[in-house]
Scaffold this active site. Structure first.
Site, mmCIF file in Angstrom:
data_model
loop_
_atom_site.group_PDB
_atom_site.id
_atom_site.type_symbol
_atom_site.label_atom_id
_atom_site.label_comp_id
_atom_site.label_asym_id
_atom_site.label_seq_id
_atom_site.Cartn_x
_atom_site.Cartn_y
_atom_site.Cartn_z
ATOM 1 N N ARG A 180 -8.750 -0.175 4.151
ATOM 2 C CA ARG A 180 -7.641 0.335 3.565
ATOM 3 C C ARG A 180 -6.349 -0.373 3.448
ATOM 4 O O ARG A 180 -5.920 0.263 1.892
ATOM 5 C CB ARG A 180 -7.599 1.943 4.817
ATOM 6 N N ARG A 229 -1.211 15.041 11.841
ATOM 7 C CA ARG A 229 -0.526 14.911 11.108
ATOM 8 C C ARG A 229 -0.327 15.900 9.981
ATOM 9 O O ARG A 229 -0.534 15.852 8.662
ATOM 10 C CB ARG A 229 -1.560 13.687 10.303
ATOM 11 N N PRO A 230 0.671 16.856 11.209
ATOM 12 C CA PRO A 230 1.286 18.082 9.652
ATOM 13 C C PRO A 230 1.399 17.558 8.380
ATOM 14 O O PRO A 230 2.240 16.825 8.071
ATOM 15 C CB PRO A 230 2.163 18.677 10.477
ATOM 16 N N ILE A 231 1.669 18.362 8.154
ATOM 17 C CA ILE A 231 2.878 18.836 6.376
ATOM 18 C C ILE A 231 3.823 19.704 5.905
ATOM 19 O O ILE A 231 3.913 20.028 5.198
ATOM 20 C CB ILE A 231 1.601 18.755 5.436
ATOM 21 N N LYS A 261 1.696 -1.180 0.158
ATOM 22 C CA LYS A 261 0.402 0.274 -0.239
ATOM 23 C C LYS A 261 0.943 0.834 0.008
ATOM 24 O O LYS A 261 0.554 2.183 -0.554
ATOM 25 C CB LYS A 261 -0.955 -0.048 0.934
ATOM 26 N N ASN A 262 1.976 1.355 0.986
ATOM 27 C CA ASN A 262 3.029 2.445 0.780
ATOM 28 C C ASN A 262 3.721 3.155 0.013
ATOM 29 O O ASN A 262 4.159 3.815 -0.285
ATOM 30 C CB ASN A 262 3.549 2.425 2.485
ATOM 31 N N ASP A 290 4.684 0.780 11.580
ATOM 32 C CA ASP A 290 3.055 -0.127 11.343
ATOM 33 C C ASP A 290 3.033 -1.344 11.458
ATOM 34 O O ASP A 290 1.951 -1.559 11.891
ATOM 35 C CB ASP A 290 3.140 0.202 9.719
ATOM 36 N N LEU A 307 7.014 19.893 6.492
ATOM 37 C CA LEU A 307 7.534 19.603 6.198
ATOM 38 C C LEU A 307 7.878 19.419 4.703
ATOM 39 O O LEU A 307 8.646 20.228 3.584
ATOM 40 C CB LEU A 307 8.764 17.886 6.096
ATOM 41 N N CYS A 348 -5.400 12.265 11.628
ATOM 42 C CA CYS A 348 -5.988 11.432 11.532
ATOM 43 C C CYS A 348 -6.089 10.360 12.808
ATOM 44 O O CYS A 348 -5.576 11.075 13.855
ATOM 45 C CB CYS A 348 -5.163 10.701 10.178
HETATM 46 C C1 EPZ Z 1 3.789 7.243 5.732
HETATM 47 O O1 EPZ Z 1 3.116 8.064 6.502
HETATM 48 C C2 EPZ Z 1 3.083 5.998 5.716
HETATM 49 N N1 EPZ Z 1 2.262 6.239 4.702
HETATM 50 C C3 EPZ Z 1 2.602 5.094 7.241
HETATM 51 O O2 EPZ Z 1 2.059 4.080 7.252
HETATM 52 C C4 EPZ Z 1 3.689 5.477 8.231
HETATM 53 O O3 EPZ Z 1 3.675 5.224 9.717
HETATM 54 C C5 EPZ Z 1 4.883 6.279 8.252
HETATM 55 O O4 EPZ Z 1 5.023 7.113 6.386
HETATM 56 C C6 EPZ Z 1 6.379 5.652 9.061
HETATM 57 O O5 EPZ Z 1 6.550 4.975 8.587
HETATM 58 C C7 EPZ Z 1 2.171 6.439 4.050
HETATM 59 O O6 EPZ Z 1 3.337 5.848 3.393
HETATM 60 C C8 EPZ Z 1 1.247 5.861 2.479
HETATM 61 P P1 EPZ Z 1 6.302 10.764 8.016
HETATM 62 P P2 EPZ Z 1 3.776 9.793 6.675
HETATM 63 O O7 EPZ Z 1 6.158 11.442 7.647
HETATM 64 O O8 EPZ Z 1 4.756 9.927 5.259
HETATM 65 C C9 EPZ Z 1 5.616 14.323 11.266
HETATM 66 C C10 EPZ Z 1 0.286 2.853 7.328
HETATM 67 O O9 EPZ Z 1 -0.014 2.896 8.682
HETATM 68 N N2 EPZ Z 1 5.471 15.126 10.226
HETATM 69 O O10 EPZ Z 1 6.796 10.164 7.997
HETATM 70 O O11 EPZ Z 1 2.243 10.734 6.576
HETATM 71 C C11 EPZ Z 1 4.674 13.363 11.441
HETATM 72 O O12 EPZ Z 1 3.835 13.904 12.569
HETATM 73 C C12 EPZ Z 1 0.846 3.904 7.922
HETATM 74 O O13 EPZ Z 1 0.420 2.272 6.764
HETATM 75 C C13 EPZ Z 1 5.725 16.115 10.728
HETATM 76 O O14 EPZ Z 1 5.488 16.255 11.901
HETATM 77 O O15 EPZ Z 1 4.663 9.675 7.444
HETATM 78 C C14 EPZ Z 1 5.174 11.754 11.663
HETATM 79 O O16 EPZ Z 1 4.996 12.197 13.388
HETATM 80 C C15 EPZ Z 1 0.515 5.483 9.441
HETATM 81 N N3 EPZ Z 1 5.477 16.907 9.153
HETATM 82 C C16 EPZ Z 1 6.405 11.618 11.567
HETATM 83 O O17 EPZ Z 1 6.263 12.748 10.888
HETATM 84 C C17 EPZ Z 1 5.379 17.002 8.627
HETATM 85 O O18 EPZ Z 1 5.301 17.785 7.422
HETATM 86 C C18 EPZ Z 1 6.728 10.731 10.487
HETATM 87 O O19 EPZ Z 1 5.733 10.857 9.182
HETATM 88 C C19 EPZ Z 1 5.277 15.419 7.620
HETATM 89 C C20 EPZ Z 1 5.484 14.241 9.249
#
Ligand code: EPZ
Length: 424
Positions: free
Chosen positions: A397, A121-123, A22-23, A305, A125, A116
């Site tokens: 999902r 889930r900030p964006i 999925k990811n 995960d 970055l 979520c």
């Molecule tokens: C991806 O989410 C995966 N989803 C998640 O899988 C997985 O848990 C996660 O990476 C970590 O490996 C997909 O690939 C679709 P991150 P993502 O950006 O990209 C913080 C599942 O169960 N952060 O690496 O959202 C964030 O809040 C899902 O399959 C910021 O602060 O994860 C988190 O605490 C759940 N600012 C940490 O970084 C940002 O701009 C890691 O998030 C982005 C992230």
């Protein structure tokens, strides 16, 4: 509302082929719009998150159709640059389309992805990096309005190795003039799979899997065929299920190296595990002991995960395991549901201590999120009596057909559909 019904207590035995990841496929689906032509994704998993991405592609004017296990996308007819609120709300990771739409059209608009089940889930970055490439991003009333008529490649350092931010920047950089170098990039295997897809499509990306990824922008693209990598978290889920229930499972189409921290934890808890090219075999007597301390971390650390499903596997056994969740703020929402089944778990902030108990009891429970729902499947397999899981849309999902897969291993499990609505 549909439920999954499990009658626990059976040992599991058999072989499974692991679904596509999925990811990996979600960012790849976003990447298909970089090429105004056709893409064939073989081994594309049938998941509700994939269907949500297909709805976004079709909204953007692309064509997408299933051909058996392959998904065929044609982005030649792409005509829109906006993702409406109702499609963004279906899947918060839709933000991954932002970089690709900017690269293709120079403009993009979407609603701000909300938080979520795992917490905010900030964006930030994503947005900071896209601005560094030259995008102008305005947030107005919950909508993101973006223009990037001329993005220019440059060095970008991510403050944390965010998976989504790394992917978004790679896709945006494919549309930028010159070379982009991403420092502190996420090293998850799914990013290497995205790179393999982009290269098949003619893009120049290198370094994925390491902390430094380089993209040479604005390369001519071509039709591509790509086989989606196997889903290491789905694999971890089925290993945890058999580890807990006792028995033996052989997983096919799996990359053993991607599972090393998960298999190490299961081995520490008393399982016998062997791996080879494309396969993993786990044997368990179903009486697991402590896995010690499990700290989630960015790859190659223990995957966040897999935290919930490993926790579920350790509920009925000897000893205590300490989990430290270092990635997400709120990733223990499955704990309350597991405690309804008799689990002994205490949580303080990012730490959860799981003490094995002699018995778990079937109960009516609800999936709180994707991996928390998978944990309830594992717990139901080892509970006395019947477990009835609601809100299974969370599970759908990310897992193609867990009822089919676990039943194939001998579990007493079924999908209970709601009775047809009485005709007025
Ligand atoms: C991806 O989410 C995966 N989803 C998640 O899988 C997985 O848990 C996660 O990476 C970590 O490996 C997909 O690939 C679709 P991150 P993502 O950006 O990209 C913080 C599942 O169960 N952060 O690496 O959202 C964030 O809040 C899902 O399959 C910021 O602060 O994860 C988190 O605490 C759940 N600012 C940490 O970084 C940002 O701009 C890691 O998030 C982005 C992230």
């Amino acid at each position: 509302m549909s439920h999954i019904i499990i009658r626990g207590g059976r040992r599991l035995e058999g072989a499974l082929t692991v679904q596509g990841a999925k990811n990996s496929v979600l960012p790849i689906l976003a990447a298909t719009i970089l090429h105004p032509g056709q893409t064939v994704l073989q081994g594309c998993p049938h998941l509700s998150d994939v269907e949500a991405s297909i709805r976004i592609l079709r909204h953007l004017g692309c064509k997408a159709r299933w051909e058996g296990e392959a998904l065929v996308v044609d982005a030649g007819s792409m005509s829109r640059r906006d993702i409406p609120d109702h499609l963004m709300r279906e899947m918060r990771s839709s933000v991954i389309f932002l970089g690709a739409i900017l690269a293709r059209l120079g403009r993009a608009e979407m609603s701000y992805p909300g938080g979520c089940e795992l917490g905010p889930r900030p964006i930030d970055l994503h947005l900071t990096a896209l601005r560094q490439l030259g995008a102008e991003l305005r947030e107005e009333g919950g909508r993101l309005r973006c223009t990037a008529q001329r993005m220019a490649g440059r060095e970008i350092a991510l403050s944390i190795p965010s998976v989504g931010a790394t992917e978004n920047v790679i896709l945006a950089a494919c549309g930028a003039e010159g070379e982009t170098t991403i420092f502190n990039a996420a090293r998850e295997p799914e990013i290497a799979d995205l790179q393999a897809f982009l290269r098949a499509m003619g893009c120049q990306v290198r370094g994925a899997g390491s902390s430094t990824v380089c993209v040479a922008g604005r390369r001519p693209t071509r039709d591509a065929v790509h086989t989606v990598m196997p889903d290491r978290i789905a694999a971890a889920t089925y290993l945890a299920a058999v580890a807990a229930a006792g028995g033996q499972v052989e997983l096919h189409r799996v990359n053993y190296r991607h599972l090393s921290t998960v298999t190490a934890a299961l081995h520490g808890a008393g399982c016998q595990i062997t791996g080879g090219e494309g396969r993993v075999v786990l044997r368990s007597d179903g009486a697991l002991r402590s896995a010690g301390t499990v700290r989630t971390a960015p790859y190659p650390g223990f995957p966040t995960d897999a935290q919930a499903v490993l926790m579920a596997a350790l509920l009925r056994g000897q000893g205590a395991t300490v989990f430290v969740e270092n990635i997400f703020e709120n990733r223990y929402r499955h704990v309350d549901e597991l405690c309804r089944m008799g689990a002994d778990i205490s949580v303080a902030d990012r730490v959860a201590v799981v003490t094995g108990v002699p018995r778990l009891y079937g109960a009516d429970v609800r999936a709180t999120d994707l991996r928390g729902g998978a944990a309830l499947l594992v717990a139901g397999l080892i509970a006395d009596g019947t477990t009835r899981i609601g809100d299974i849309h969370h599970i759908q999902r990310g897992y193609e057909d867990p009822v089919r897969d676990l039943a194939a291993l001998g579990a007493d499990i079924a999908l209970e559909e709601p009775p047809p609505a009485a005709h007025q």
